[in-house]
Enzyme design. Structure first.
Site, mmCIF file in Angstrom:
data_model
loop_
_atom_site.group_PDB
_atom_site.id
_atom_site.type_symbol
_atom_site.label_atom_id
_atom_site.label_comp_id
_atom_site.label_asym_id
_atom_site.label_seq_id
_atom_site.Cartn_x
_atom_site.Cartn_y
_atom_site.Cartn_z
ATOM 1 N N ASN A 44 0.834 -1.213 0.000
ATOM 2 C CA ASN A 44 0.000 0.000 0.000
ATOM 3 C C ASN A 44 0.863 1.255 0.000
ATOM 4 O OD1 ASN A 44 -2.723 -0.662 -0.217
ATOM 5 N ND2 ASN A 44 -2.855 -1.238 1.926
ATOM 6 N N SER A 70 -5.785 -5.656 -3.895
ATOM 7 C CA SER A 70 -6.917 -5.775 -3.004
ATOM 8 C C SER A 70 -7.415 -7.207 -3.032
ATOM 9 C CB SER A 70 -8.040 -4.829 -3.442
ATOM 10 O OG SER A 70 -9.151 -4.970 -2.586
ATOM 11 N N GLY A 72 -7.690 -8.950 0.444
ATOM 12 C CA GLY A 72 -7.714 -9.378 1.836
ATOM 13 C C GLY A 72 -7.444 -10.863 1.978
ATOM 14 N N LYS A 120 -5.594 2.501 -6.015
ATOM 15 C CA LYS A 120 -5.785 1.695 -4.801
ATOM 16 C C LYS A 120 -6.081 2.585 -3.597
ATOM 17 C CE LYS A 120 -5.716 -2.049 -2.203
ATOM 18 N NZ LYS A 120 -5.918 -1.723 -0.847
ATOM 19 N N HIS A 123 -9.624 3.486 -3.851
ATOM 20 C CA HIS A 123 -10.348 2.254 -3.502
ATOM 21 C C HIS A 123 -10.440 2.111 -1.987
ATOM 22 C CE1 HIS A 123 -10.008 -1.960 -2.163
ATOM 23 N NE2 HIS A 123 -10.745 -2.285 -3.202
ATOM 24 N N ASN A 124 -9.333 2.333 -1.277
ATOM 25 C CA ASN A 124 -9.337 2.213 0.179
ATOM 26 C C ASN A 124 -10.277 3.238 0.813
ATOM 27 O OD1 ASN A 124 -7.538 0.128 0.059
ATOM 28 N ND2 ASN A 124 -5.785 1.308 0.774
ATOM 29 N N GLU A 127 -13.710 1.960 0.349
ATOM 30 C CA GLU A 127 -13.906 0.811 1.241
ATOM 31 C C GLU A 127 -14.153 1.262 2.679
ATOM 32 O OE1 GLU A 127 -11.443 -3.171 2.699
ATOM 33 O OE2 GLU A 127 -10.437 -1.660 1.459
ATOM 34 N N TYR A 128 -13.367 2.213 3.162
ATOM 35 C CA TYR A 128 -13.539 2.686 4.540
ATOM 36 C C TYR A 128 -14.867 3.421 4.707
ATOM 37 C CZ TYR A 128 -8.557 1.604 4.649
ATOM 38 O OH TYR A 128 -7.339 0.985 4.539
#
Length: 167
Positions: A44, A70, A72, A120, A123-124, A127-128
């Site tokens: 990251n 991504s 997980g 990314k 994207h994070n 997502e958060y």
């Protein structure tokens, strides 16, 4: 030892925590690699660091690819979503690896160095924001005491086919 066992042009994928660990690892690798070798950063990393590292490595004729990754803990089972930045011909060179790791249509070339980790990063943030929305929604459900909702059951039902499904 790893680098010496790879056939040139070599590609080494680095996936360590962002910041100092990535910086140190890439600097050590750069000392061992030769012109036309490639370092792929799958962590990251801050996209600004990618732009700088690409220039530094480029001066040594070593390629740098930033792979926003991504997936997980489910990535092993369903594949990793990959957002790739760097030189497009080098992306194409390693595309078979990206294609193998990602589910169908789960990877792509984003643009020049830094673009993969930039996408990314966004994207994070999304997502958060989604996780915050889940938390707020479940807090509202929990407050409706007269329904005595089983929040675990709600989450499980939503997990399978719902529009708001999540891992």
């Amino acid at each position: 030892d790893l680098v010496s066992h790879l056939k040139p042009p070599r590609g080494v994928w680095v996936m360590v925590p962002a910041g100092a660990p990535t910086e140190q690892t890439i600097k050590q690798l750069a000392e061992l690699m030769q012109a036309d070798d490639t370092i792929i950063d799958g962590g990251n990393t801050n996209f600004h660091d990618d732009v700088r590292r690409s220039a530094e490595l480029g001066a040594r004729k070593i390629h740098h690819v930033d792979a926003g990754t991504s997936g997980g803990v489910w990535g092993l089972k369903v594949g990793y979503c990959l957002m790739i930045g760097g030189e497009e011909p080098i992306f194409r060179r390693y595309e078979p690896i990206f294609k193998t790791l990602a589910p169908p249509q789960g990877y792509g070339y984003m643009g020049p160095s830094g673009a993969g980790h930039y996408v990314k990063m966004i994207h994070n943030g999304i997502e958060y924001g989604m996780m915050q929305a889940y938390a707020e929604g479940f807090a509202i459900l929990k407050r409706k005491k007269e329904f005595a909702l089983d929040l675990h059951q709600v989450a499980e039902i939503w997990r399978w086919g719902s529009v708001v499904r999540s891992w």
